[in-house]
Design an enzyme around this catalytic site. Structure first.
Site, PDB file in Angstrom:
ATOM      1  CE  LYS A 174      -3.189   3.127   0.339  1.00  0.00           C
ATOM      2  NZ  LYS A 174      -4.232   3.404   0.862  1.00  0.00           N
ATOM      3  CB  CYS A 214      -3.659   9.427   0.778  1.00  0.00           C
ATOM      4  SG  CYS A 214      -5.589   8.944   0.842  1.00  0.00           S
TER       5      CYS A 214
HETATM    6  C1  UGA Z   1      -4.668   7.779  -3.697  1.00  0.00           C
HETATM    7  C2  UGA Z   1      -4.404   6.909  -5.074  1.00  0.00           C
HETATM    8  O1  UGA Z   1      -4.369   6.627  -5.480  1.00  0.00           O
HETATM    9  C3  UGA Z   1      -4.958   5.941  -4.089  1.00  0.00           C
HETATM   10  O2  UGA Z   1      -5.034   4.459  -5.012  1.00  0.00           O
HETATM   11  C4  UGA Z   1      -4.911   5.372  -2.690  1.00  0.00           C
HETATM   12  O3  UGA Z   1      -6.090   4.290  -2.795  1.00  0.00           O
HETATM   13  C5  UGA Z   1      -5.534   6.562  -2.450  1.00  0.00           C
HETATM   14  O4  UGA Z   1      -4.611   7.330  -2.558  1.00  0.00           O
HETATM   15  C6  UGA Z   1      -5.577   5.744  -0.576  1.00  0.00           C
HETATM   16  O5  UGA Z   1      -4.414   5.977  -0.235  1.00  0.00           O
HETATM   17  O6  UGA Z   1      -6.457   5.752  -0.209  1.00  0.00           O
HETATM   18  P1  UGA Z   1      -6.870   9.765  -3.849  1.00  0.00           P
HETATM   19  O7  UGA Z   1      -5.666  10.361  -2.502  1.00  0.00           O
HETATM   20  O8  UGA Z   1      -8.134   9.751  -3.824  1.00  0.00           O
HETATM   21  O9  UGA Z   1      -5.855   8.014  -3.875  1.00  0.00           O
HETATM   22  O10 UGA Z   1      -6.367  10.706  -4.489  1.00  0.00           O
HETATM   23  P2  UGA Z   1      -5.275  10.634  -6.618  1.00  0.00           P
HETATM   24  O11 UGA Z   1      -5.668  10.594  -7.329  1.00  0.00           O
HETATM   25  O12 UGA Z   1      -3.567   9.880  -6.017  1.00  0.00           O
HETATM   26  O13 UGA Z   1      -4.834  12.336  -6.437  1.00  0.00           O
HETATM   27  C7  UGA Z   1      -3.903  12.220  -5.269  1.00  0.00           C
HETATM   28  C8  UGA Z   1      -3.682  14.516  -5.849  1.00  0.00           C
HETATM   29  O14 UGA Z   1      -2.290  13.650  -7.202  1.00  0.00           O
HETATM   30  C9  UGA Z   1      -4.131  15.177  -6.227  1.00  0.00           C
HETATM   31  O15 UGA Z   1      -4.165  16.359  -5.700  1.00  0.00           O
HETATM   32  C10 UGA Z   1      -3.754  15.324  -7.750  1.00  0.00           C
HETATM   33  O16 UGA Z   1      -4.473  16.603  -8.481  1.00  0.00           O
HETATM   34  C11 UGA Z   1      -2.045  15.067  -8.162  1.00  0.00           C
HETATM   35  N1  UGA Z   1      -2.478  14.284  -9.347  1.00  0.00           N
HETATM   36  C12 UGA Z   1      -2.540  12.845  -9.571  1.00  0.00           C
HETATM   37  C13 UGA Z   1      -1.455  15.309 -10.118  1.00  0.00           C
HETATM   38  O17 UGA Z   1      -0.858  16.900  -9.624  1.00  0.00           O
HETATM   39  N2  UGA Z   1      -0.908  14.957 -11.139  1.00  0.00           N
HETATM   40  C14 UGA Z   1      -0.649  13.487 -11.357  1.00  0.00           C
HETATM   41  O18 UGA Z   1      -0.903  13.054 -12.859  1.00  0.00           O
HETATM   42  C15 UGA Z   1      -2.267  13.006 -11.014  1.00  0.00           C
END
Ligand code: UGA
Length: 433
Positions: A204, A260
């Site tokens: 994880k 997260c």
């Molecule tokens: C993340 C993980 O993607 C999940 O797999 C995991 O289960 C979850 O954490 C957790 O630990 O519970 P999440 O926090 O919902 O999920 O969000 P993400 O979709 O991963 O995005 C995280 C951040 O990264 C956001 O602020 C998003 O804007 C940013 N991001 C994402 C970028 O700046 N660039 C990208 O290319 C992708």
């Protein structure tokens, strides 16, 4: 199966509803009375697409019930621990007090043969410690670790149709019990990996560390691109064609936030220090630093565009939640930038489709408006920080008529600079010429 889910936050509430959808008899437990009242009424306590519908339909079947008393979990054969592991107040390590508290409260209610299943993201070694505790105080029960990979905004879908299922177990019987829980996904061919506690815990945090590293990598590239006049979005597209790299999580911009990624990489690095292997994860500190620098970069860019000071400048901030399809503002780059600009004396007017309420409760000093038009009205600078569809759909020609000065920072690199410039805008992306 009879299932309890202890902790009904972003993870637990969705997990409880999804387990009922799979046909199980589910009790969701949380000490927060307001949250349980809302869930019992079929109202999602936070914005998560699809959660309201599945709650309503599952409550109607009678298979899903909620309670504030852990004693109501006593009949369950499987107990999922889904409480939070936030960053500790004193350090960058994870605060395990909710996990330990929930575990301790559950112990007296465990029926013979019950299985306790950890879902919370924990420092490696936690499951082994809890297993020892269980062997001492409730030897008739067992422990498994079953990490969750759901993304906010897609949480219902990710829970019902996961892309992999991981069991960290100490015996085959526990794996068999979990096979019953996830029978549908397993029958559909979802990869199921049975391993030990430590590997399950590591999987994880390693996944989140990798995703965070990918984002900081592309953001570092965007810093270089800015200096040499290259376009990081084209760079990311080209890198993405290499199947070994992949295009996902290579969007440069204001960086990652949420409940997260930021706290998980910090807790992971802190755990490595405790294990005497700090140097192995020292790079995660750099990943964190690069990420936080993106927020500063947006603030510095705003200052430069406005001639050296944002003082008294009216700035429209589009976006408050840490990503689209979520009302979560925990460690949100968007909210952080808005607060910094306000702190420098700017007249920030912020809007977000779902995040205003949570943002206001944390930072009441900002001005929030629910309509995009009101946010844009007479703005001297527009800053896009969360790429909601409603913002992406903005028409540059019509938008230019609302603002005082057509200047935009596209903090998520989602607009076409040529189109916006053609409409008279001074366009600034991050790492785009
Ligand atoms: C993340 C993980 O993607 C999940 O797999 C995991 O289960 C979850 O954490 C957790 O630990 O519970 P999440 O926090 O919902 O999920 O969000 P993400 O979709 O991963 O995005 C995280 C951040 O990264 C956001 O602020 C998003 O804007 C940013 N991001 C994402 C970028 O700046 N660039 C990208 O290319 C992708």
């Amino acid at each position: 199966m009879r299932i309890s889910v202890i902790g009904c936050g972003y993870l637990g509430a969705v997990h409880a509803a999804a387990m009922a959808q799979l046909g199980h008899e589910v009790r969701g437990i949380d000490t927060d009375e307001r949250r349980i009242r809302l869930l019992t009424a079929g109202t999602a306590p936070f914005f998560e697409p699809g959660l309201g519908d599945i709650l309503t339909s599952m409550l109607a079947t009678g298979r899903l019930r909620f309670s504030t008393s852990v004693a109501d979990a006593a009949e369950a054969e499987v107990h999922f621990l889904a409480v939070g592991t936030p960053q500790s107040a004193e350090s960058t390590a994870a605060d395990l007090s909710y996990v330990d508290g929930a575990f301790e409260a559950l112990l007296p209610h465990l029926a013979p043969g019950a299985l306790v299943v950890g879902k919370s993201t924990v420092p490696v070694g936690t499951a082994a410690r809890l297993a020892e505790w269980l062997a001492r105080d409730a030897p008739h029960a067992s422990l498994a670790w079953n990490p969750e990979f759901l993304r906010e905004g897609l949480a219902v879908q990710d829970t019902l149709e996961p892309d992999r299922i991981v069991y960290g177990v100490a015996d085959a019987r526990s794996a068999g019990t979990l096979d019953h829980v996830y029978a549908r996904a397993i029958a559909a061919g979802v990869p199921r990996i049975v391993t030990d506690y430590a590997t399950a815990e590591l999987v994880k945090v390693a996944a989140n560390a990798f995703l965070a590293t990918k984002i900081s990598f592309i953001n570092a590239m965007s810093e270089i691109a800015d200096v040499v006049g290259a376009d990081v979005t084209v760079l990311a597209d080209v890198l993405g064609h290499d199947s070994r790299i992949g295009r996902g999580f290579l969007n440069a911009g204001a960086g990652f936030g949420g409940g997260c990624l930021p706290k998980d990489i910090r807790a992971f690095a802190a755990r490595a220090e405790e294990l005497g292997r700090g140097e192995s994860l020292a790079f995660l500190r750099e990943v964190d630093t690069i990420n936080l620098r993106q927020r500063q970069r947006v603030v510095d860019l705003a200052t430069r565009i406005l001639g050296g000071s944002v003082y008294r400048a009216r700035i429209a901030v589009l976006g408050l939640s840490f990503k689209p399809h979520s009302d979560d503002v925990r460690d949100s780059p968007a909210l952080d930038v808005a607060v910094q600009l306000h702190g420098l004396g700017a007249e920030v007017v912020a809007t977000d489709p779902e995040g205003i309420e949570n943002a206001r409760s944390r930072h009441p000093q900002l001005t929030y408006v629910s309509s995009i038009r009101d946010a844009l009205d007479q703005a001297q600078l527009v800053v896009l920080l969360t790429e909601w569809e409603a913002f992406r759909a903005l028409d540059p020609v019509l938008t230019a008529e609302l603002v005082a000065d057509p200047r935009i920072i596209d903090g998520r690199n989602v607009f076409d600079p040529l189109v916006w410039r053609a409409a008279g805008w001074e366009y600034h992306g991050l790492g785009r010429p």
